[in-house]
Design a protein around this motif. Structure first.
Motif, PDB file in Angstrom:
ATOM      1  N   ARG A 151     -11.146 -12.563  15.246  1.00  0.00           N
ATOM      2  CA  ARG A 151     -10.184 -12.673  15.697  1.00  0.00           C
ATOM      3  C   ARG A 151      -8.764 -13.086  14.525  1.00  0.00           C
ATOM      4  N   PHE A 152      -9.215 -12.923  13.015  1.00  0.00           N
ATOM      5  CA  PHE A 152      -8.867 -13.660  12.150  1.00  0.00           C
ATOM      6  C   PHE A 152      -8.535 -11.823  11.368  1.00  0.00           C
ATOM      7  N   ALA A 153      -9.314 -11.173  10.649  1.00  0.00           N
ATOM      8  CA  ALA A 153      -9.334 -10.390   9.994  1.00  0.00           C
ATOM      9  C   ALA A 153      -9.006  -9.006  10.092  1.00  0.00           C
ATOM     10  N   ALA A 154     -10.172  -8.556  11.615  1.00  0.00           N
ATOM     11  CA  ALA A 154      -9.779  -7.193  12.450  1.00  0.00           C
ATOM     12  C   ALA A 154      -8.376  -6.941  12.593  1.00  0.00           C
ATOM     13  N   PRO A 155      -7.184  -7.620  13.042  1.00  0.00           N
ATOM     14  CA  PRO A 155      -6.516  -7.032  13.466  1.00  0.00           C
ATOM     15  C   PRO A 155      -5.431  -7.034  12.410  1.00  0.00           C
ATOM     16  N   CYS A 156      -5.468  -7.623  11.584  1.00  0.00           N
ATOM     17  CA  CYS A 156      -4.555  -7.452  10.166  1.00  0.00           C
ATOM     18  C   CYS A 156      -5.092  -6.132   9.495  1.00  0.00           C
ATOM     19  N   VAL A 157      -6.277  -5.824   9.309  1.00  0.00           N
ATOM     20  CA  VAL A 157      -6.174  -4.791   9.236  1.00  0.00           C
ATOM     21  C   VAL A 157      -6.142  -3.194   9.602  1.00  0.00           C
ATOM     22  N   LYS A 158      -6.097  -3.618  10.676  1.00  0.00           N
ATOM     23  CA  LYS A 158      -5.764  -2.413  11.681  1.00  0.00           C
ATOM     24  C   LYS A 158      -4.380  -2.041  11.722  1.00  0.00           C
ATOM     25  N   GLN A 159      -3.921  -3.524  11.438  1.00  0.00           N
ATOM     26  CA  GLN A 159      -1.996  -2.941  11.048  1.00  0.00           C
ATOM     27  C   GLN A 159      -1.648  -2.857   9.886  1.00  0.00           C
ATOM     28  N   VAL A 160      -2.416  -2.711   9.351  1.00  0.00           N
ATOM     29  CA  VAL A 160      -2.268  -2.163   7.688  1.00  0.00           C
ATOM     30  C   VAL A 160      -2.361  -0.768   7.817  1.00  0.00           C
ATOM     31  N   ALA A 161      -3.471  -0.164   8.138  1.00  0.00           N
ATOM     32  CA  ALA A 161      -3.847   0.857   8.412  1.00  0.00           C
ATOM     33  C   ALA A 161      -2.981   1.856   9.251  1.00  0.00           C
ATOM     34  N   ALA A 162      -3.017   1.386  10.528  1.00  0.00           N
ATOM     35  CA  ALA A 162      -1.893   1.874  11.393  1.00  0.00           C
ATOM     36  C   ALA A 162      -0.490   2.156  10.804  1.00  0.00           C
ATOM     37  N   THR A 163       0.232   0.693   9.570  1.00  0.00           N
ATOM     38  CA  THR A 163       0.841   1.391   9.100  1.00  0.00           C
ATOM     39  C   THR A 163       1.665   2.250   8.160  1.00  0.00           C
ATOM     40  N   LEU A 164       0.061   1.996   7.452  1.00  0.00           N
ATOM     41  CA  LEU A 164      -0.210   2.686   6.166  1.00  0.00           C
ATOM     42  C   LEU A 164      -0.356   4.485   6.454  1.00  0.00           C
ATOM     43  N   ARG A 165      -0.562   4.482   7.974  1.00  0.00           N
ATOM     44  CA  ARG A 165      -1.047   6.345   8.545  1.00  0.00           C
ATOM     45  C   ARG A 165       0.362   6.466   9.100  1.00  0.00           C
ATOM     46  N   GLN A 166       1.063   5.811   9.977  1.00  0.00           N
ATOM     47  CA  GLN A 166       2.000   6.496   9.969  1.00  0.00           C
ATOM     48  C   GLN A 166       3.310   7.130   8.838  1.00  0.00           C
ATOM     49  N   ALA A 167       3.054   6.052   7.452  1.00  0.00           N
ATOM     50  CA  ALA A 167       3.966   6.073   6.536  1.00  0.00           C
ATOM     51  C   ALA A 167       3.468   7.394   5.885  1.00  0.00           C
ATOM     52  N   CYS A 168       2.279   7.068   5.586  1.00  0.00           N
ATOM     53  CA  CYS A 168       1.485   8.346   4.882  1.00  0.00           C
ATOM     54  C   CYS A 168       0.149   8.838   5.539  1.00  0.00           C
ATOM     55  N   PRO A 169       0.547   9.931   6.357  1.00  0.00           N
ATOM     56  CA  PRO A 169      -0.944  10.618   7.263  1.00  0.00           C
ATOM     57  C   PRO A 169      -1.616  11.033   6.450  1.00  0.00           C
ATOM     58  N   ASP A 170      -1.698  11.221   5.080  1.00  0.00           N
ATOM     59  CA  ASP A 170      -2.638  12.295   4.873  1.00  0.00           C
ATOM     60  C   ASP A 170      -3.012  11.714   3.709  1.00  0.00           C
ATOM     61  N   VAL A 171      -3.345   9.949   3.531  1.00  0.00           N
ATOM     62  CA  VAL A 171      -3.759   9.310   2.740  1.00  0.00           C
ATOM     63  C   VAL A 171      -4.846   9.062   3.163  1.00  0.00           C
ATOM     64  N   PRO A 172      -6.351   9.144   2.585  1.00  0.00           N
ATOM     65  CA  PRO A 172      -7.192   8.257   3.410  1.00  0.00           C
ATOM     66  C   PRO A 172      -7.456   7.253   3.140  1.00  0.00           C
ATOM     67  N   ALA A 213       1.057  -1.227  -0.105  1.00  0.00           N
ATOM     68  CA  ALA A 213      -0.150   0.256   0.263  1.00  0.00           C
ATOM     69  C   ALA A 213       1.166   1.521  -0.086  1.00  0.00           C
ATOM     70  N   ILE A 214       2.550   1.259   0.690  1.00  0.00           N
ATOM     71  CA  ILE A 214       2.304   2.752   1.042  1.00  0.00           C
ATOM     72  C   ILE A 214       3.255   3.218  -0.176  1.00  0.00           C
ATOM     73  N   TYR A 215       3.811   1.257  -1.363  1.00  0.00           N
ATOM     74  CA  TYR A 215       4.757   1.031  -2.167  1.00  0.00           C
ATOM     75  C   TYR A 215       3.416   2.177  -3.204  1.00  0.00           C
ATOM     76  N   GLN A 216       2.351   1.656  -3.467  1.00  0.00           N
ATOM     77  CA  GLN A 216       1.590   2.749  -3.983  1.00  0.00           C
ATOM     78  C   GLN A 216       1.222   3.906  -3.998  1.00  0.00           C
ATOM     79  N   VAL A 217       1.565   4.814  -2.997  1.00  0.00           N
ATOM     80  CA  VAL A 217       1.264   5.522  -2.386  1.00  0.00           C
ATOM     81  C   VAL A 217       2.134   6.505  -3.152  1.00  0.00           C
ATOM     82  N   GLU A 218       3.761   6.346  -3.304  1.00  0.00           N
ATOM     83  CA  GLU A 218       4.507   6.930  -3.096  1.00  0.00           C
ATOM     84  C   GLU A 218       5.171   6.823  -4.323  1.00  0.00           C
ATOM     85  N   SER A 219       3.859   5.896  -5.333  1.00  0.00           N
ATOM     86  CA  SER A 219       4.204   5.941  -6.992  1.00  0.00           C
ATOM     87  C   SER A 219       3.034   6.922  -7.513  1.00  0.00           C
ATOM     88  N   GLY A 220       2.066   7.430  -6.132  1.00  0.00           N
ATOM     89  CA  GLY A 220       1.291   8.034  -7.338  1.00  0.00           C
ATOM     90  C   GLY A 220      -0.201   8.164  -6.294  1.00  0.00           C
TER      91      GLY A 220
END
Length: 451
Positions: A304-325, A276-283
């Motif tokens: 149990r299995f899906a939500a924690p992963c989505v939260k982690q993807v969002a958190a990592t993306l938010r930290q690297a690209c804070p202005d991207v919805p 996801a970060i790679y896509q943002v860095e690409s445009g």
């Protein structure tokens, strides 16, 4: 594009035979009529003026549609970044719109490619991917262009091979249903994680080239969306080796060896976060996370299995690209929408709603959480509905969330093959033109029109 024309001209309304004025020969004697009062005349004049104004607006709209039919193109109305603004919680004067699977086989121009070239060649060849991403936007003027790709595209970077077979769909190679645990242990066939965005440069340079070109084409014209598959959906797809109704094979792993599944999901989550970060860095200016197989999960399994992963993807993306919805869409997940809100509020910006929940009910659930809704018109309305039914569905969706500019209009799922191209035009136009019930008929006008 000369052959991008929709090939239709919107006709003006005509009266049915029963509503036409009677022939003079059918009137045997004049009828005495009462003179209307001044009050009635005033009301009638006001109604006629309002009707003429509406007809002027409709005439202008018909003129625009006739122009589209001739030119086969339409610009996105200002402001060009409305989708991003609304995704961040800013109200707009009208509702931004894009469609899942808006680049698809319902379009004649798209079929010129899909009937000739395999999917991966189309999606991984920049010139083709750029063209297929832009065709629909040029024709309809949506508020967002989404890159033409697939949720499975990052899998080869993890050492998981896949292909898309015409008539069958995606298939994943490697028999992970049997070998998953072994392939997490080590060896030349080990499933690896991609631990940084740079890890995609060598294997996915085509995506960067595509997104950079799309950003150049859409800059100050509309918003550019990238997307990723949610970790659980991608993991399930890999183990099932293709399409499935219930993800039964992967569920067997989930119940019998949850620790193996957890490790697989961890590697998938790290990889998808960096993709996801790679896509943002690409445009890309906005990222949608597709949990396409969420319908396979109970609320408990999703938490149990899906939500924690989505939260982690969002958190990592938010930290690297804070202005991207960040948008999250769980297909079939409306049955546990409250769980989604509880788990994801504060982590994502926009919550996509599938077609199995009323949007006004979803609006009540997310009220006060800061989440913006996206959705959720039934794709079959576009596939089989009339122009008036398509436009009314758009208005109903917008009214359900409190009026224009308060959510992102989309479908409850992707555009269906066989959808008339003009219906997509009606859908997009109405979203961008509709200004709410205040500009529509008053109650008195509705009664008169009904009579």
């Amino acid at each position: 594009m000369a052959d991008g024309s929709l090939g239709f001209v919107a006709a003006g309304p005509s009266l049915p035979p029963t509503a036409r004025a009677p022939h003079a020969a059918q009137t045997s004697k004049p009828e005495l009529r009462r003179q209307p009062s001044g009050l009635a005349l005033g009301a009638a004049a006001s109604f006629c003026l309002a009707t003429l104004r509406r007809r002027d607006r409709r005439g202008a709209a018909r003129g625009r549609m006739q122009s589209h039919a001739e030119l086969g193109s339409r610009e996105t109305p200002a402001p060009h970044d409305l989708l991003l603004r609304v995704a961040r919680g800013e109200p707009g004067d009208h509702t931004p719109v894009w469609l899942m699977r808006q680049a698809g086989r319902y379009m004649k121009d798209f079929r010129k490619y899909s009937e000739r070239y395999p999917f991966r060649q189309r999606s991984e060849t920049p010139d083709m991917a750029i063209e297929l991403s832009l065709q629909c936007w040029r024709q309809y003027g949506m508020d967002g262009v989404i890159v033409f790709s697939d949720i499975l595209t990052p899998l080869p970077a993890m050492g998981i091979s896949f292909d898309v077979v015409r008539g069958r769909g995606p298939i994943v190679l490697g028999d992970l249903a049997r070998t998953l645990e072994d392939r997490l242990q080590g060896g030349p066939d080990q499933i690896r994680e991609v631990s940084s965005p740079e890890g995609f440069k060598e294997s996915h340079g085509f995506l960067k080239e595509t997104l950079q070109a799309l950003r150049s084409e859409t800059e100050k014209k509309c918003s550019l969306l990238g997307f990723v598959g949610a970790p659980w959906t991608l993991a399930a797809y890999a183990v099932e080796a293709g399409g499935t109704k219930e993800a039964a094979v992967f569920k067997k792993w989930m119940f019998s060896k949850p620790e193996v599944v957890d490790e697989f999901l961890r590697r998938m989550t790290v990889t998808i976060s960096n993709y996801a970060i790679y896509q943002v860095e690409s445009g890309a200016q906005c990222i949608q996370i597709f949990d396409s197989w969420a319908h396979c999960l109970t609320p408990e399994l999703w938490r149990r299995f899906a939500a924690p992963c989505v939260k982690q993807v969002a958190a990592t993306l938010r930290q690297a690209c804070p202005d991207v919805p960040i948008i999250y869409f769980a297909n079939g997940g409306s049955s546990y929408l409250r769980d989604q809100v509880t788990a994801l509020a504060g982590h994502i910006d926009v919550l996509g709603i599938d077609g199995h929940m009323r949007l006004d009910e979803a609006a009540k659930i997310v009220d006060g959480t800061g989440l913006i809704l996206q959705g959720n018109v039934d794709p079959y309305i576009l596939r089989y509905g009339s122009e008036s039914e398509v436009r009314q569905a758009v208005r109903d969706s917008i009214d359900a969330v409190g009026g224009p500019g308060r959510h992102i209009l989309n479908l409850g799922h992707g555009v269906l093959q066989g959808t008339p191209e003009e219906n997509v035009l009606y859908f997009v136009e109405e979203s961008q033109a509709y200004r709410g019930t205040s500009e529509e008929y008053s109650s008195a006008e509705k009664e008169l029109l009904a009579a």
